[in-house]
Design an enzyme around this catalytic site. Structure first.
Site, short mmCIF file in Angstrom:
data_model
loop_
_atom_site.label_atom_id
_atom_site.label_comp_id
_atom_site.label_asym_id
_atom_site.label_seq_id
_atom_site.Cartn_x
_atom_site.Cartn_y
_atom_site.Cartn_z
CB SER A 16 25.89 -11.83 19.95
OG SER A 16 24.94 -11.30 19.07
CE LYS A 65 19.33 -12.79 11.25
NZ LYS A 65 18.78 -11.50 11.67
CG ASN A 86 16.72 -13.99 15.79
OD1 ASN A 86 15.72 -14.59 16.17
ND2 ASN A 86 17.12 -12.85 16.33
CB THR A 151 18.71 -9.94 -7.06
OG1 THR A 151 20.14 -9.92 -7.08
CG2 THR A 151 18.19 -11.08 -7.91
CB VAL A 208 19.52 -3.58 10.32
CG1 VAL A 208 18.08 -3.36 9.97
CG2 VAL A 208 20.32 -4.04 9.12
N GLY A 231 21.16 0.17 14.31
CA GLY A 231 20.43 -1.00 14.79
C GLY A 231 20.78 -1.45 16.19
#
Length: 263
Positions: A16, A65, A86, A151, A208, A231
């Site tokens: 980023s 998030k 985000n 899970t 992603v 991604g």
């Protein structure tokens, strides 16, 4: 000088800062964008820094998030529907949370000229980005969306927001047209998803993760002759949407950007 951040844990893999600082320079904006690894206890002090105008905007990645939502004043429709934020910014003296992952994923698929209408998709994982992907897929007219997660309870939680989901047991692999790895398994070179996909051919595998550019999930799929995509484009498009929110400028997405990222 304005200050922007991406926060997460881990965060060292994030590109980023490279991308945003490139656009900041290109558009002659007096700002800097950095990355910061935090713990959950650091969220509230960071929000206070936004309130004091010491930080002008924050991008949020794994695993915060959802955890960051209670600290915000308002949510966009996308953030409410997905319970995932985000991008954070100030609007009318209120701290607002938005979700640009939805549009980022949609644009990344449209770039591939793939018609998702009536297709079957299997999503691996039930974390922060999954609700955004489901929201985007529903916009594309999918026939079936399967979700599997180690899970099961976390996957079942998604059905509270998306009733059309089909939850499958971990290890079971239903027939699909596209499979998406939406977990963080693959960030490390030796990571392996413990699913048997060795007989899957002529399908579309999407991860992603964009750094590394080819996870073992994608490498193994490619060897079997499947179409693969990481991604990278989703990352770029969601970043562009955040940049537009913060600076009111639509940044260019071109070959120069891809060269800057080198992924």
């Amino acid at each position: 000088m304005k200050k922007y951040l991406v926060i997460g844990n881990p965060i060292e893999h994030s590109f980023s800062p490279k991308l945003h600082n490139h656009w900041i320079k290109k558009n002659n904006i007096d700002a800097v964008y950095d990355k910061k690894q935090i713990n959950e206890s650091d969220i509230e002090p960071l929000i206070m820094e936004i309130k004091k105008n010491k930080i002008n905007g924050i991008n949020v990645t794994v695993p915060f998030k959802k955890k960051i939502i209670p600290y915000l004043d308002e949510l966009s429709n996308e953030a409410k529907e997905t319970e995932s934020v985000n991008t954070i910014y100030i609007k009318n003296n209120k701290i607002k949370g938005h979700n640009t992952d939805v549009s980022g994923f949609e644009h990344s698929i449209k770039d591939l000229n793939i018609n998702m209408c009536n297709k079957k998709v299997l999503i691996i994982g039930a974390g922060g980005v999954v609700s955004s992907i489901i929201f985007a897929l529903n916009n594309m007219g999918l026939r079936k969306i399967f979700v599997t997660n180690r899970t099961r309870e976390k996957a079942e939680d998604l059905k509270k927001f998306f009733r059309n989901l089909i939850i499958v047991e971990w290890g079971d692999v239903p027939d699909f047209d596209m499979i998406i790895n939406a977990t963080s398994v693959g960030l490390n070179e030796n990571d392996q998803l413990e699913l048997n996909l060795s007989k899957i051919k002529n399908k579309f595998f999407y991860d992603v993760i964009y750094n590394p550019p080819k996870t073992n999930f994608l490498k193994n799929a490619e060897v079997l002759g499947n179409k693969i995509e990481n991604g990278k484009k989703m990352f770029i498009y969601q970043a562009a949407a955040a940049f537009k929110i913060w600076h009111n400028i639509q940044p260019e997405i071109n070959n120069e950007v891809l060269k800057v990222l080198d992924i």
